[in-house]
Write a protein that holds these residues in place. Structure first.
Motif, PDB file in Angstrom:
ATOM      1  N   THR A  52       0.949  -1.234   0.049  1.00 30.15           N
ATOM      2  CA  THR A  52       0.056  -0.073  -0.178  1.00 30.15           C
ATOM      3  C   THR A  52       0.972   1.286  -0.060  1.00 30.15           C
ATOM      4  O   THR A  52       0.607   2.147  -0.576  1.00 30.15           O
ATOM      5  CB  THR A  52      -0.880   0.055   1.307  1.00 30.15           C
ATOM      6  OG1 THR A  52      -1.828  -1.246   1.222  1.00 30.15           O
ATOM      7  CG2 THR A  52      -2.044   0.992   1.184  1.00 30.15           C
ATOM      8  N   SER A 235     -14.080  -9.815   8.210  1.00 38.15           N
ATOM      9  CA  SER A 235     -15.177  -9.638   9.101  1.00 38.15           C
ATOM     10  C   SER A 235     -15.299  -8.195   9.325  1.00 38.15           C
ATOM     11  O   SER A 235     -15.274  -7.522  10.317  1.00 38.15           O
ATOM     12  CB  SER A 235     -14.700 -10.220  10.709  1.00 38.15           C
ATOM     13  OG  SER A 235     -14.425 -11.673  10.542  1.00 38.15           O
ATOM     14  N   SER A 438       1.063   8.552  11.117  1.00 39.04           N
ATOM     15  CA  SER A 438       2.060   7.977  10.681  1.00 39.04           C
ATOM     16  C   SER A 438       2.111   6.384  11.462  1.00 39.04           C
ATOM     17  O   SER A 438       1.122   6.160  12.094  1.00 39.04           O
ATOM     18  CB  SER A 438       3.460   8.345  11.256  1.00 39.04           C
ATOM     19  OG  SER A 438       3.220   8.484  12.626  1.00 39.04           O
TER      20      SER A 438
HETATM   21  C1  LIG Z   1       1.732   5.505   0.560  1.00 39.91           C
HETATM   22  C2  LIG Z   1       2.002   5.884   2.124  1.00 39.91           C
HETATM   23  C3  LIG Z   1       3.072   5.758   2.453  1.00 39.91           C
HETATM   24  C4  LIG Z   1       3.313   5.815   4.024  1.00 39.91           C
HETATM   25  N1  LIG Z   1       4.543   5.866   4.382  1.00 39.91           N
HETATM   26  C5  LIG Z   1       4.807   5.821   5.845  1.00 39.91           C
HETATM   27  C6  LIG Z   1       5.971   6.152   6.073  1.00 39.91           C
HETATM   28  O1  LIG Z   1       6.894   6.075   5.363  1.00 39.91           O
HETATM   29  N2  LIG Z   1       5.965   5.996   7.601  1.00 39.91           N
HETATM   30  C7  LIG Z   1       5.097   6.163   8.587  1.00 39.91           C
HETATM   31  O2  LIG Z   1       5.302   6.336   9.871  1.00 39.91           O
HETATM   32  N3  LIG Z   1       3.750   6.008   7.842  1.00 39.91           N
HETATM   33  C8  LIG Z   1       3.651   5.928   6.516  1.00 39.91           C
HETATM   34  N4  LIG Z   1       2.248   6.011   6.403  1.00 39.91           N
HETATM   35  C9  LIG Z   1       1.198   6.141   7.191  1.00 39.91           C
HETATM   36  C10 LIG Z   1       1.038   4.786   7.843  1.00 39.91           C
HETATM   37  O3  LIG Z   1       0.906   3.875   6.892  1.00 39.91           O
HETATM   38  C11 LIG Z   1      -0.423   5.054   8.477  1.00 39.91           C
HETATM   39  O4  LIG Z   1      -0.432   6.108   9.445  1.00 39.91           O
HETATM   40  C12 LIG Z   1      -0.730   3.828   9.467  1.00 39.91           C
HETATM   41  O5  LIG Z   1      -0.558   2.410   8.854  1.00 39.91           O
HETATM   42  C13 LIG Z   1      -2.340   3.764   9.860  1.00 39.91           C
HETATM   43  O6  LIG Z   1      -2.685   2.845  10.842  1.00 39.91           O
HETATM   44  P1  LIG Z   1      -4.185   2.882  11.222  1.00 39.91           P
HETATM   45  O7  LIG Z   1      -4.219   1.584  12.143  1.00 39.91           O
HETATM   46  O8  LIG Z   1      -4.456   3.939  12.235  1.00 39.91           O
HETATM   47  O9  LIG Z   1      -5.060   2.818  10.073  1.00 39.91           O
HETATM   48  P2  LIG Z   1      -5.166   1.818   8.805  1.00 39.91           P
HETATM   49  O10 LIG Z   1      -3.881   1.094   8.749  1.00 39.91           O
HETATM   50  O11 LIG Z   1      -5.913   2.401   7.740  1.00 39.91           O
HETATM   51  O12 LIG Z   1      -6.155   0.629   9.604  1.00 39.91           O
HETATM   52  C14 LIG Z   1      -7.345   0.537   9.759  1.00 39.91           C
HETATM   53  C15 LIG Z   1      -7.936  -0.797   9.304  1.00 39.91           C
HETATM   54  O13 LIG Z   1      -9.417  -0.843   9.629  1.00 39.91           O
HETATM   55  C16 LIG Z   1      -9.994  -1.777   8.586  1.00 39.91           C
HETATM   56  N5  LIG Z   1     -11.320  -1.497   8.295  1.00 39.91           N
HETATM   57  C17 LIG Z   1     -11.956  -0.315   7.735  1.00 39.91           C
HETATM   58  N6  LIG Z   1     -13.124  -0.222   7.813  1.00 39.91           N
HETATM   59  C18 LIG Z   1     -13.380  -1.554   8.538  1.00 39.91           C
HETATM   60  C19 LIG Z   1     -14.880  -1.889   8.838  1.00 39.91           C
HETATM   61  N7  LIG Z   1     -15.984  -1.361   8.721  1.00 39.91           N
HETATM   62  N8  LIG Z   1     -14.646  -3.052   9.707  1.00 39.91           N
HETATM   63  C20 LIG Z   1     -13.379  -3.774  10.194  1.00 39.91           C
HETATM   64  N9  LIG Z   1     -12.338  -3.241   9.831  1.00 39.91           N
HETATM   65  C21 LIG Z   1     -12.271  -2.180   8.949  1.00 39.91           C
HETATM   66  C22 LIG Z   1      -9.209  -1.393   7.383  1.00 39.91           C
HETATM   67  O14 LIG Z   1      -9.380  -2.462   6.466  1.00 39.91           O
HETATM   68  C23 LIG Z   1      -7.695  -1.397   8.042  1.00 39.91           C
HETATM   69  O15 LIG Z   1      -7.229  -2.642   8.108  1.00 39.91           O
HETATM   70  C24 LIG Z   1       2.043   5.657   4.767  1.00 39.91           C
HETATM   71  C25 LIG Z   1       0.938   5.566   4.376  1.00 39.91           C
HETATM   72  C26 LIG Z   1       0.612   5.462   2.897  1.00 39.91           C
HETATM   73  C27 LIG Z   1      -0.845   5.185   2.288  1.00 39.91           C
END
Ligand SMILES: Cc1cc2nc3c(=O)[nH]c(=O)nc-3n(C[C@H](O)[C@H](O)[C@H](O)COP(=O)(O)OP(=O)(O)OC[C@H]3O[C@@H](n4cnc5c(N)ncnc54)[C@H](O)[C@@H]3O)c2cc1C
Length: 471
Positions: A52, A235, A438
């Motif tokens: 991703t 799920s 991040s």
């Molecule tokens: C291109 C890119 C490059 C990046 N580079 C960096 C980097 O170099 N360094 C860094 O620190 N960060 C980086 N990031 C940011 C980092 O990936 C995110 O900040 C972090 O992974 C977010 O984690 P999260 O758990 O908050 O959200 P998410 O990773 O979005 O997790 C949310 C989860 O909820 C699930 N979900 C959604 N709706 C539902 C539902 N209705 N029921 C059940 N599950 C659901 C999703 O499928 C997902 O698995 C990058 C992001 C991207 C897109």
């Protein structure tokens, strides 16, 4: 206490990890068939991985590093030389480096900046250094106050020449939030600079040694499951079910791939969804509560991650590179930087395409063609001549709503992990914690959320046996 967590990104998984540590039983439900959310990755028909996003770990990521240490997988972070490497725009195919010597902070950072004469002139370095003094002396309070300015406005306010933006901060803003300096909040850039200047290893970078779902997320799942927790893929949470008093009575889980739908019941409920899908599931009865109303101002930013497999080596640089291209942000030759993707003979470039708002709806072929024409400037020796590097295959991963767009004014909109609903909590990189959007922010938000659940009155009957979550 049983805690239902929707979302198996880093925030949801970190929340589950710290809840089992505190003696609770998390049940994580993930909509997709892959762990990791924004760090998710897949294998193509040849067994090659595509992701991703190109992900970098920084020395400043204390909570991520602690988690990795607790999982006993520290050897999976491949630390690179302590440098930042920028492509030079005027001389295609050449690089300008910021090398951080082995000195305590902030002297290593100052030496790195003063030692680089390619990008900034001495008067520019001095005016920029003076501009940073209040951030260094007044710390996070000052940094938060600056959320009313974009980075470009902040530079103007401090009489720092526009050229500093062109040379350094367009690349930095795009790397931090996939947008340009006239859009990004100065809080974001100042937070990163503060960490980089105040911690000796704050800006040192590491790559994971392989694909994130298996190499980073699966060990968290194994840890949680070994201690009585559960993690279920496929799920999706379809509805937050409410009791008559508007507290949560269950998460309605959709039945997909032949499975039956059901209502998941627990003592406490956590949304670890990104902010955009969470807003769509917000129960009507909560919509007028200011805590939830504020979320309308937080919106995901589009970004595109591109993978290009070539027939030869384009570079032997084992590091992240700041492209300084108008279309691209950072990139790396993953055949050098990542053990699992290693190839001694052929490059695999992973490139972040940003800002992506004008490209997110274009075809993969258009996006790859535009990227290849940028590569002529980054690797002139391999393109534009008769013996042109050949693209063997490509993968484009589009994320129309990725991390929340950190425009000025967003800090006050970010919610706490504790909500006004007694049995409902939030985790996710957009929730309030000092590391912005991040991986570190996601892990910290999960840990803070676990601490909030453990400290809530809901946990009171168990408090005698439960261990507190250390944050
Ligand atoms: C291109 C890119 C490059 C990046 N580079 C960096 C980097 O170099 N360094 C860094 O620190 N960060 C980086 N990031 C940011 C980092 O990936 C995110 O900040 C972090 O992974 C977010 O984690 P999260 O758990 O908050 O959200 P998410 O990773 O979005 O997790 C949310 C989860 O909820 C699930 N979900 C959604 N709706 C539902 C539902 N209705 N029921 C059940 N599950 C659901 C999703 O499928 C997902 O698995 C990058 C992001 C991207 C897109």
């Amino acid at each position: 206490m049983r805690v239902a967590i929707a979302g198996a990104g880093l925030a949801g998984l970190s929340c589950a990890k710290y809840l089992v540590d505190a003696g609770h039983t998390p049940i994580v439900v993930e909509a997709r068939d892959v762990l990791g959310g924004k760090v998710a990755a897949w294998q193509d028909e040849d067994g090659d991985w595509y992701e991703t996003g190109l992900h970098i770990f920084f020395g400043a990521y204390r909570n991520m590093r602690q988690l990795i240490q607790e999982l006993d997988i520290e050897d999976r972070l491949q630390w690179k030389s302590h440098s930042m490497i920028f492509n030079q725009r005027q001389t295609p195919g050449t690089y300008s480096r910021f090398d951080f010597p082995d000195l305590p902070a902030p002297f290593n950072g100052l030496a790195a900046i003063l030692g680089n004469n390619d990008l900034l002139t001495w008067p520019e370095k001095i005016s920029f250094g003076l501009g940073l003094v209040p951030a260094m002396l007044r710390g996070q309070g000052y940094v938060e106050e600056c959320d009313k300015y974009s980075w470009t406005e902040w530079l103007k306010l401090h009489n720092i020449p526009e050229r500093v933006n062109d040379e350094v901060f367009i690349a930095m803003a795009k790397a931090l939030n996939f947008i340009d300096p006239d859009e990004i909040s100065s809080t974001v850039v100042l937070t990163a600079l503060n960490r980089f200047l105040q911690e000796q290893d704050g800006s040192q970078m590491a790559f994971l040694d392989g694909n994130p779902p298996q190499r980073l997320c699966q060990p968290i799942v194994d840890y949680v499951v070994a201690r009585g927790g559960e993690v279920h893929l496929d799920s999706p949470m379809r509805q937050i079910e409410l009791a008559p008093d508007a507290s949560v009575s269950g998460f309605r889980i959709g039945g997909i791939k032949g499975k039956q739908g059901y209502s998941l019941q627990a003592d406490a409920y956590v949304s670890a969804l990104p902010v955009d899908p969470f807003k769509l599931l917000l129960p009507e009865a909560w919509a007028s509560i200011p805590f939830f109303q504020k979320l309308s101002g937080l919106n995901g930013v589009p970004v595109i991650n591109i993978h290009l497999w070539f027939d030869r080596k384009l570079t032997d640089i084992d590091h992240l590179l700041f492209s300084r291209s108008p279309l691209l942000s950072v990139y790396a030759d993953m055949s050098n930087t990542c053990k699992e993707y290693a190839d001694p003979d052929r490059s695999m470039l992973e490139l972040v395409f940003a800002p992506a708002k004008d490209w997110i709806h274009r075809s993969d072929e258009d996006i790859v063609a535009a990227t290849l024409s940028e590569l002529e400037k980054l690797f002139p020796q391999h393109f534009g001549s008769d013996d042109q590097a050949k693209l063997r295959k490509f993968k484009v991963v589009k994320t129309p709503l990725s991390v929340y767009k950190t425009v000025p004014g967003c800090q006050q909109l970010r919610p706490d992990q504790t909500s006004p609903i007694a049995n409902f909590f939030l985790a996710g990189d957009y929730t309030m914690q000092r590391y912005l959007a991040s991986m570190e922010g996601a892990v910290l938000s999960g840990k803070l959320c676990a601490a909030a659940v453990s400290a809530s009155p809901l946990a009171a009957p168990q408090a005698a046996q439960a261990k507190p979550v250390a944050v």
